[in-house]
Design an enzyme around this catalytic site. Structure first.
Site, short mmCIF file in Angstrom:
data_model
loop_
_atom_site.label_atom_id
_atom_site.label_comp_id
_atom_site.label_asym_id
_atom_site.label_seq_id
_atom_site.Cartn_x
_atom_site.Cartn_y
_atom_site.Cartn_z
N PHE A 145 1.39 6.27 -4.42
CA PHE A 145 1.92 6.34 -3.05
C PHE A 145 3.09 5.49 -2.88
O PHE A 145 3.03 4.18 -3.27
CB PHE A 145 0.76 5.71 -2.01
CG PHE A 145 1.32 5.90 -0.42
CD1 PHE A 145 1.38 7.05 0.19
CD2 PHE A 145 1.81 4.67 0.02
CE1 PHE A 145 1.66 6.90 1.47
CE2 PHE A 145 2.42 4.48 1.14
CZ PHE A 145 2.31 5.64 2.11
N ASP A 230 6.66 -0.53 -8.46
CA ASP A 230 6.47 -0.73 -6.87
C ASP A 230 5.58 -1.52 -6.59
O ASP A 230 4.13 -1.29 -6.55
CB ASP A 230 6.05 0.70 -6.31
CG ASP A 230 5.82 0.84 -5.03
OD1 ASP A 230 5.47 -0.05 -4.23
OD2 ASP A 230 5.88 1.96 -4.26
N LYS A 259 6.95 -5.21 2.46
CA LYS A 259 5.94 -5.39 3.37
C LYS A 259 5.69 -7.03 3.54
O LYS A 259 6.46 -7.51 4.62
CB LYS A 259 4.47 -4.91 2.65
CG LYS A 259 4.45 -3.39 2.85
CD LYS A 259 2.95 -3.05 2.89
CE LYS A 259 2.98 -1.22 2.69
NZ LYS A 259 3.30 -0.66 4.01
#
Length: 404
Positions: A145, A230, A259
């Protein structure tokens, strides 16, 4: 008039009626939050065990981060990258030093940073490695993802993310996550990068075998391929180390961050790498109007400063022990399996108890907010500022719900 549960339901329904249904939120309408707790419009308090998918690693309304944001709001919020502002150099230097890399390319969202890393890897492949034009290949992982842009969902194996959004961008090959032999077999002379999550968050906090990340690092070095990590969800303290890669003593060529970098205040992301990688971009080849804006840089630099103390990482490590012990005790009692790294866990619910959604709704009724993924799994990612007492209480509620 005192707000009531009826008012809360009305607000939720109003939102549902005027919003495209790209999410399936729990029926709660949050009005205020502080630390690890949120309060809805009816005054009901909830323990936050999601932390905005790690965007709120430092909790809601962290006093130092909000102070910095308020001060910057009164000074300067946006210049665009047409000019340089006075917070830019400090942020890039601090983040680069945190990562041990030369250069920082600030963006806004995680998906934007992933897209940036893909462009950089391809450009590097053509200009530095010498891959023939149009043939660059990037290896990705099953269960990945990396966001929801058309490029990224093209190499997703999640049918909800993938189906109905083609045609897709070519140049990606998926290999089995955690299978080092599959990675080695897929690398060829056109491979420019291996893009992976050190821990797959959306997949349910899936942790690869111990030899996987070191093995990928060795393969990338041997074959002149960029290792792109990531760390949007896993990075910046969540796992008890600054980066999840640190648990394996692995340093990727490229970090993709987001984030928590925005402190739960503003979207901030970045691609961080050494000069020989990021210098392939030249003016006009990539950009972002809001990327690296003064407010983002002020907050991002404050986040890096917090991480520099080591306190968030220490708390994630110590509370992670509590999280692991309590969750492992539930296995066989409504829980099939758990995966824990720091203050981050994937919990596979026994289908006889219900779906992940069922468990999250039952938790909400007990004053705890969490999120399901892939049907039968719930993710737990409390703010790193949560107290041990509050964390224990939240896990008590989970044990009661699953029958453990």
């Amino acid at each position: 008039m005192t707000p009531t549960e009826t008012d809360a339901r009305t607000e939720f329904q109003r939102a549902e009626e005027r919003t495209a249904h790209n999410y399936h939120p729990l029926p709660v309408v949050v009005q205020h939050a502080e630390g690890a707790w949120m309060t809805d419009v009816a005054g009901t308090r909830y323990l936050d065990l999601l932390a905005g998918y790690s965007a709120l690693n430092f909790g809601h309304g962290h006093p130092e981060l909000t102070r910095v944001a308020r001060e910057q709001l009164e000074q300067l919020t946006l210049t665009s990258r047409a000019f340089v502002h006075d917070r830019f150099a400090d942020f890039c230097a601090a983040l680069g030093d945190l990562c041990g890399k030369d250069l920082v390319l600030p963006m806004n969202t995680g998906a934007e940073a992933v897209e940036t890393a893909i462009k950089v890897a391809r450009k590097w492949g053509y200009e530095v490695k010498g891959v023939p034009p149009g043939r660059a290949k990037i290896l990705v992982m099953t269960g990945n993802f990396h966001g929801r842009t058309t490029t990224v969902v093209g190499f997703s194996d999640d049918p909800d993310a993938h189906n109905g959004f083609g045609p897709f961008t070519p140049g990606f090959q998926a290999v089995t996550y955690g299978d080092l032999a599959a990675v080695e077999a897929a690398i060829d002379e056109d491979t420019v990068a291996v893009l992976l999550e050190p821990i797959q968050g959306e997949g349910g906090v899936v942790i690869p075998p111990d030899d996987f990340l070191p093995g990928v690092r060795e393969l990338c070095t041997r074959h002149d391929v960029l290792m792109v990590a990531d760390e949007i969800q896993s990075g910046l303290g969540r796992t008890g180390r600054t980066f999840a890669c640190d648990h394996s003593d692995v340093v990727p060529d490229v970090y993709v961050l987001g984030k928590a970098l925005g402190g739960g205040i503003i979207p901030v992301s970045a691609v961080v790498a050494d000069r020989d990688v990021l210098s392939v971009l030249r003016p006009g080849q990539h950009g972002s109007t809001f990327g690296g804006n003064p407010l983002a840089c002020a907050v991002g630099a404050a986040v890096v400063q917090l991480l520099g103390t080591g306190e968030p990482q220490r708390r994630a490590t110590e509370l992670g022990v509590v999280l692991r012990e309590r969750l492992e005790a539930m296995v066989g009692h409504g829980v099939l399996d758990v995966r824990v790294r720091g203050l981050w866990a994937g919990v596979d619910i026994d289908p006889t108890v219900g779906t992940g959604r069922d468990v999250c709704e039952a938790l909400m009724a007990r004053g705890v907010l969490a999120k399901d993924t892939h049907g039968s799994t719930i993710r737990l990612a409390p703010p790193l500022v949560v107290s041990e007492e509050d964390l224990g209480w939240g896990l008590d509620q989970l044990a009661a719900v699953v029958g453990g």
